[in-house]
Scaffold this motif. Sequence first.
Motif, mmCIF file in Angstrom:
data_model
loop_
_atom_site.group_PDB
_atom_site.id
_atom_site.type_symbol
_atom_site.label_atom_id
_atom_site.label_comp_id
_atom_site.label_asym_id
_atom_site.label_seq_id
_atom_site.Cartn_x
_atom_site.Cartn_y
_atom_site.Cartn_z
ATOM 1 N N LYS A 21 -17.041 -3.436 -4.755
ATOM 2 C CA LYS A 21 -16.502 -2.801 -5.956
ATOM 3 C C LYS A 21 -15.763 -3.811 -6.834
ATOM 4 C CE LYS A 21 -15.985 1.850 -3.997
ATOM 5 N NZ LYS A 21 -15.016 2.921 -3.607
ATOM 6 N N VAL A 22 -14.976 -4.672 -6.209
ATOM 7 C CA VAL A 22 -14.228 -5.673 -6.973
ATOM 8 C C VAL A 22 -15.188 -6.674 -7.616
ATOM 9 C CG1 VAL A 22 -12.501 -7.499 -6.846
ATOM 10 C CG2 VAL A 22 -12.197 -5.418 -5.507
ATOM 11 N N ASP A 56 -18.114 -8.835 -12.466
ATOM 12 C CA ASP A 56 -19.388 -8.987 -13.182
ATOM 13 C C ASP A 56 -19.302 -8.351 -14.568
ATOM 14 O OD1 ASP A 56 -20.524 -10.310 -11.050
ATOM 15 O OD2 ASP A 56 -21.536 -8.533 -10.241
ATOM 16 N N ARG A 57 -18.678 -7.170 -14.638
ATOM 17 C CA ARG A 57 -18.519 -6.503 -15.933
ATOM 18 C C ARG A 57 -17.563 -7.282 -16.831
ATOM 19 N NH1 ARG A 57 -18.364 -1.901 -12.603
ATOM 20 N NH2 ARG A 57 -16.112 -1.651 -12.896
ATOM 21 N N MET A 58 -16.539 -7.871 -16.232
ATOM 22 C CA MET A 58 -15.601 -8.687 -17.006
ATOM 23 C C MET A 58 -16.323 -9.876 -17.638
ATOM 24 S SD MET A 58 -12.310 -8.640 -14.410
ATOM 25 C CE MET A 58 -11.259 -9.702 -15.408
ATOM 26 N N ASP A 112 -5.630 -3.482 -10.423
ATOM 27 C CA ASP A 112 -5.228 -2.200 -9.849
ATOM 28 C C ASP A 112 -6.006 -1.924 -8.568
ATOM 29 O OD1 ASP A 112 -3.562 0.318 -10.483
ATOM 30 O OD2 ASP A 112 -5.528 1.144 -9.977
ATOM 31 N N ALA A 113 -7.281 -2.286 -8.558
ATOM 32 C CA ALA A 113 -8.088 -2.094 -7.351
ATOM 33 C C ALA A 113 -7.557 -2.953 -6.207
ATOM 34 C CB ALA A 113 -9.551 -2.436 -7.636
ATOM 35 N N LEU A 114 -7.177 -4.191 -6.512
ATOM 36 C CA LEU A 114 -6.681 -5.079 -5.460
ATOM 37 C C LEU A 114 -5.396 -4.541 -4.834
ATOM 38 C CD1 LEU A 114 -7.271 -8.715 -6.809
ATOM 39 C CD2 LEU A 114 -8.746 -7.293 -5.382
ATOM 40 N N VAL A 115 -4.465 -4.092 -5.671
ATOM 41 C CA VAL A 115 -3.207 -3.590 -5.098
ATOM 42 C C VAL A 115 -3.443 -2.281 -4.349
ATOM 43 C CG1 VAL A 115 -2.391 -2.227 -7.088
ATOM 44 C CG2 VAL A 115 -0.742 -3.308 -5.556
ATOM 45 N N GLU A 116 -4.406 -1.490 -4.788
ATOM 46 C CA GLU A 116 -4.751 -0.254 -4.073
ATOM 47 C C GLU A 116 -5.335 -0.588 -2.702
ATOM 48 O OE1 GLU A 116 -5.276 3.759 -3.244
ATOM 49 O OE2 GLU A 116 -4.220 2.869 -4.946
ATOM 50 N N PHE A 117 -6.245 -1.556 -2.663
ATOM 51 C CA PHE A 117 -6.895 -1.929 -1.409
ATOM 52 C C PHE A 117 -5.935 -2.633 -0.451
ATOM 53 C CE2 PHE A 117 -11.138 -2.304 -3.915
ATOM 54 C CZ PHE A 117 -11.273 -0.919 -3.886
ATOM 55 N N ALA A 118 -4.831 -3.177 -0.973
ATOM 56 C CA ALA A 118 -3.857 -3.857 -0.113
ATOM 57 C C ALA A 118 -3.176 -2.877 0.835
ATOM 58 C CB ALA A 118 -2.818 -4.585 -0.956
ATOM 59 N N GLY A 119 -3.163 -1.588 0.472
ATOM 60 C CA GLY A 119 -2.719 -0.562 1.399
ATOM 61 C C GLY A 119 -1.221 -0.416 1.594
ATOM 62 N N ASN A 120 -0.442 -0.807 0.581
ATOM 63 C CA ASN A 120 1.013 -0.640 0.661
ATOM 64 C C ASN A 120 1.448 0.182 -0.550
ATOM 65 O OD1 ASN A 120 3.889 -1.116 0.235
ATOM 66 N ND2 ASN A 120 3.734 -2.753 1.754
ATOM 67 N N ARG A 121 1.808 1.439 -0.329
ATOM 68 C CA ARG A 121 2.084 2.350 -1.439
ATOM 69 C C ARG A 121 3.305 1.948 -2.250
ATOM 70 N NH1 ARG A 121 1.957 8.044 1.563
ATOM 71 N NH2 ARG A 121 2.983 6.736 3.119
#
Length: 240
Positions: free
Chosen positions: A119-120, A125-127, A148-157
Amino acid sequence: MPASQVIPHPTIALLRTESLSTAAQQEIERMILAGEIAPGAKLTEAWLSERLGISRGPIREAFRMLEEAGLVRQEKNRGVFVRDIPLDEAVEIYDLRAVMDELIGRRLATSITPEQLKKVRATVDRMEATARTGDVDGYHLLNLQFHDALVEFAGNRKLAAIYRKLVKELALFRRRNLNDRGVLPHSVAEHRQILKAIASGDAEAAGRAMYEHAIESKERMLKGAATGSAPARARAGRKG
């Protein structure tokens, strides 16, 4: 009693109001981050009520939520304004974000899944495709999605909540920093390097790539201010 005259239960009425307030907050935030409403612009209940097709009550609550998010400021007897982040505050945010980005990179190098990585990579690629067209606004939004995707995937709310607030505040300044189309290819290369480092599983390399990206973004911002960028100079002397 006719259905049209039924008075809703107070709890239902409250839920409707909160739902409308949240929807209003999200749409106003989208307009601000997309550049449809410029930093420093005054927001009025009347205009937004007509634009969004809702009453003024939810708009007022949306203003409160946006102020908590750092995107607007309310001035007594003057109204509500989109914040215009000053240069010194932007520098502070970049420095704090760099440390958080390093942590995010380190965590992802050892925890990201193949599906998340896919996904990242698709976002980068779109960027790259958007950068080729010179679409600064489109690139800016994709850049926000990437981080935003990276911080979401990092798993720390807790980390995600603080990080997102900082990113949104910085976006008020940074989207102008990306107005130089010549910056876009370099930015794409930095994001490719971040992706490569995370995919390698090397926590130190991933953390370093994320940290250096934030610091280099800060340096580009400062260079723009030093070379006479009018928006940057104007904000340097103002408090948000």
